[in-house]
Design a protein around this motif. Structure first.
Motif, PDB file in Angstrom:
ATOM      1  N   MET A 276      28.549   4.264 -37.469  1.00 45.71           N
ATOM      2  CA  MET A 276      29.755   3.650 -36.930  1.00 45.71           C
ATOM      3  C   MET A 276      30.452   4.586 -35.952  1.00 45.71           C
ATOM      4  SD  MET A 276      31.647   0.995 -36.858  1.00 45.71           S
ATOM      5  CE  MET A 276      33.298   0.552 -36.298  1.00 45.71           C
ATOM      6  N   ALA A 277      30.414   5.892 -36.200  1.00 46.94           N
ATOM      7  CA  ALA A 277      31.036   6.855 -35.295  1.00 46.94           C
ATOM      8  C   ALA A 277      30.406   6.780 -33.909  1.00 46.94           C
ATOM      9  CB  ALA A 277      30.907   8.268 -35.869  1.00 46.94           C
ATOM     10  N   VAL A 278      29.079   6.689 -33.863  1.00 48.70           N
ATOM     11  CA  VAL A 278      28.387   6.575 -32.572  1.00 48.70           C
ATOM     12  C   VAL A 278      28.682   5.231 -31.924  1.00 48.70           C
ATOM     13  CG1 VAL A 278      26.139   6.634 -31.424  1.00 48.70           C
ATOM     14  CG2 VAL A 278      26.577   8.136 -33.371  1.00 48.70           C
ATOM     15  N   VAL A 279      28.661   4.171 -32.718  1.00 49.70           N
ATOM     16  CA  VAL A 279      28.959   2.828 -32.209  1.00 49.70           C
ATOM     17  C   VAL A 279      30.351   2.793 -31.577  1.00 49.70           C
ATOM     18  CG1 VAL A 279      29.482   0.463 -32.944  1.00 49.70           C
ATOM     19  CG2 VAL A 279      27.389   1.570 -33.726  1.00 49.70           C
ATOM     20  N   GLY A 338      16.815   3.271 -32.496  1.00 50.83           N
ATOM     21  CA  GLY A 338      17.051   2.591 -31.224  1.00 50.83           C
ATOM     22  C   GLY A 338      18.375   2.986 -30.598  1.00 50.83           C
ATOM     23  N   LEU A 339      19.426   3.109 -31.423  1.00 50.06           N
ATOM     24  CA  LEU A 339      20.719   3.521 -30.886  1.00 50.06           C
ATOM     25  C   LEU A 339      20.672   4.973 -30.413  1.00 50.06           C
ATOM     26  CD1 LEU A 339      23.625   2.647 -30.352  1.00 50.06           C
ATOM     27  CD2 LEU A 339      24.232   3.494 -32.621  1.00 50.06           C
ATOM     28  N   THR A 343      21.377   5.745 -26.522  1.00 48.59           N
ATOM     29  CA  THR A 343      22.536   6.607 -26.258  1.00 48.59           C
ATOM     30  C   THR A 343      22.117   7.834 -25.454  1.00 48.59           C
ATOM     31  OG1 THR A 343      23.601   5.886 -28.302  1.00 48.59           O
ATOM     32  CG2 THR A 343      24.392   7.933 -27.328  1.00 48.59           C
ATOM     33  N   THR A 344      21.008   8.442 -25.845  1.00 50.46           N
ATOM     34  CA  THR A 344      20.500   9.598 -25.101  1.00 50.46           C
ATOM     35  C   THR A 344      20.103   9.199 -23.681  1.00 50.46           C
ATOM     36  OG1 THR A 344      19.684  10.531 -27.184  1.00 50.46           O
ATOM     37  CG2 THR A 344      18.830  11.482 -25.145  1.00 50.46           C
ATOM     38  N   GLY A 366      23.195  -2.698 -27.491  1.00 48.59           N
ATOM     39  CA  GLY A 366      23.919  -3.735 -28.217  1.00 48.59           C
ATOM     40  C   GLY A 366      23.091  -4.359 -29.320  1.00 48.59           C
ATOM     41  N   VAL A 367      21.802  -4.564 -29.067  1.00 47.26           N
ATOM     42  CA  VAL A 367      20.907  -5.108 -30.094  1.00 47.26           C
ATOM     43  C   VAL A 367      20.835  -4.159 -31.282  1.00 47.26           C
ATOM     44  CG1 VAL A 367      18.499  -5.675 -30.616  1.00 47.26           C
ATOM     45  CG2 VAL A 367      19.534  -6.477 -28.477  1.00 47.26           C
ATOM     46  N   ALA A 368      20.664  -2.865 -31.004  1.00 44.62           N
ATOM     47  CA  ALA A 368      20.587  -1.871 -32.086  1.00 44.62           C
ATOM     48  C   ALA A 368      21.892  -1.824 -32.869  1.00 44.62           C
ATOM     49  CB  ALA A 368      20.259  -0.495 -31.505  1.00 44.62           C
ATOM     50  N   ARG A 369      23.036  -1.859 -32.177  1.00 43.33           N
ATOM     51  CA  ARG A 369      24.342  -1.840 -32.835  1.00 43.33           C
ATOM     52  C   ARG A 369      24.489  -3.022 -33.778  1.00 43.33           C
ATOM     53  NH1 ARG A 369      29.062  -0.107 -29.875  1.00 43.33           N
ATOM     54  NH2 ARG A 369      29.811  -2.261 -30.013  1.00 43.33           N
TER      55      ARG A 369
END
Length: 480
Positions: A276-279, A338-339, A343-344, A366-369
């Motif tokens: 959630m922090a990364v999201v 995937g996220l 992100t990278t 968005g799909v990964a989130r």
């Protein structure tokens, strides 16, 4: 579809709408900070208090939601929360100065802290385990949509209207929510309630408030000195350590931490919080990159970030099927990885990167989130015993609320660290994206450690090789 089934779906959608209001108000104000500062004759940096006051109140009061629900009943608390949130939103729009605005934001946080956790508890207690993926899918989408939608909506409101409409929009929505909730949610018998754990409340609320304030100081470059940040962080550490010791020893704790004995819930509360922090950090970081480095306007920046929303919504109808077909462990491994990758990949963006390429990465992110948050939010309650559901709900809400604020703080620190280590603004952003990508690998490692049958109680389709005896499932709940 039976009447109870329709009522359950309608209640889940109602809670989703309330969640959207709460999440939107936690993120959209930053976009309007310059306009608010001009109108209230104060510095833009001072408007940060408007955001922090809201987030601190949420973090402090969410743990109390379980006890208040047991004491007064979910219907009464939920209706009161919507009323307070709506009236406080109107008061925010009418605030004549910064002090009044901060005070009304605290009241808004009081309503928000009770509104969503109590509403989710109503849905969870009335839902069979096999129906959890579908119901949770309804509730989760606002947490995905609001942070992505906020920059564009905030830009449009501040460009073509005034900042007051950020809060005024909540008034008709709140009135509708109140009327629907009054009709949908029936009074429930209240259990015998133990006395409020005053020591646990004091320690927990102090620790959470200090931790949220530390995150604010870290994320705001002008927020305070290093000594102040360390001092507040130390208060948070001492108070939370004492709170944990107390909550594990007292017979009637404010929140029962032994709920973390269930492996599937522990994975959601701990690994899911990091996820959630990364999201939460990405909708904060991407617009800054687009505006500060690429030179885009707020509307164009917000429009491109909306491609994350396209991925969220595009896969959302399939999340329940994917959970039932493949199980939680494979989906969490793929979504966290995937996220991390997408992100990278944002670290490679430059002014010359085609918008179409950025859009594709945003959609995949968005799909990964969507898949990951739906998975964590469902597995959290899949094997939790009914008698611990109230505590699990409070712990889940608290950990994920804190994670959202800490994710932005980690991003801000990574940006400043990147600026000190590199020779350009774009390189600093690249460092921040890489840090977030690496952080997302921690939930991947946690997902790899999950029992293959974790969460199967919430699945409708369970492959034969995953079917285990009840004793095996029970064993999978315990820590190794």
């Amino acid at each position: 579809m039976t009447d109870s089934h329709r009522r359950g779906t309608a209640t889940a959608l109602l809670v989703a709408g309330c969640f959207f209001m709460e999440m939107l108000d936690g993120t959209i104000v930053s976009t309007a900070a310059p306009q608010i500062a001009r109108d209230l004759h104060t510095a833009p940096t001072s408007v940060g208090l408007v955001i922090t006051a809201y987030l601190v109140t949420l973090a402090v009061l969410i743990p109390l939601s379980g006890w208040l629900t047991a004491r007064f009943g979910p219907r009464r608390v939920f209706l009161a929360a919507i009323t307070v949130f709506t009236l406080a939103s109107l008061a925010c729009a009418l605030a004549p100065n910064l002090g009044v605005l901060v005070g009304t934001r605290v009241l808004q946080g009081v309503g928000g802290a009770m509104m969503v956790p109590v509403g989710r508890l109503v849905v969870l207690t009335g839902t069979a385990k096999r129906e959890l993926p579908r119901m949770v899918a309804y509730i989760v989408w606002p947490g995905l949509v609001a942070p992505v939608f906020a920059p564009l909506l905030g830009g449009l409101i501040t460009t073509y209207a005034s900042w007051h409409w950020i809060f005024l929009l909540n008034v008709p929505l709140g009135v509708v929510a109140l009327l629907v909730a009054h009709r949908l949610i029936a009074p429930a018998p209240r259990d015998e309630t133990p006395p409020l754990d005053l020591v646990g409340t004091l320690l927990t609320c102090t620790g959470l408030a200090a931790l949220t304030w530390t995150a604010h100081l870290l994320s705001d470059q002008a927020g305070g000195s290093a000594a102040q940040t360390v001092a507040v962080g130390a208060i948070a550490a001492v108070a939370l350590t004492a709170a944990v010791r107390h909550l594990l020893r007292t017979p009637h704790p404010l929140v029962n931490l032994r709920t973390l004995d269930v492996q599937s819930f522990r994975a959601s509360a701990l690994d899911g919080s990091l996820y959630m922090a990364v999201v939460a950090a990405l909708p904060f970081l991407l617009p800054l990159l687009f505006q500060e480095v690429f030179g885009w306007g707020a509307v164009k920046s917000g429009a491109v970030v909306l491609f994350v929303f396209v991925g969220n919504i595009g896969v959302k109808p399939a999340t329940t099927y994917l959970i039932n077909r493949f199980g939680f462990r494979p989906l969490l491994i793929v979504s966290t990885l995937g996220l991390a990758v997408t992100t990278t990949a944002c670290a490679l963006f430059t002014r010359e990167t085609p918008v179409a390429v950025i859009a594709v990465v945003a959609v995949l992110s968005g799909v990964a989130r969507s898949v990951g948050l739906s998975g964590y939010a469902t597995i959290a309650f899949s094997e939790t015993p009914p008698e611990r559901l109230r505590d699990a709900n409070a712990l889940f809400a608290t950990s994920h609320q804190l994670a959202a604020g800490l994710g932005v703080a980690v991003t801000a620190v990574a940006l400043r660290g990147g600026a000190a280590l590199t020779d350009g603004t774009r390189s600093a952003y690249a460092v921040a994206f890489v840090v977030l990508g690496v952080l997302c690998l921690v939930p991947t490692a946690g997902a790899l450690r999950l029992h293959p049958a974790a969460g199967d109680a919430a699945r409708t389709v369970v492959p034969a090789q995953s079917r285990v005896t009840q004793s095996t499932v029970s064993d999978s709940r315990k820590s190794d």
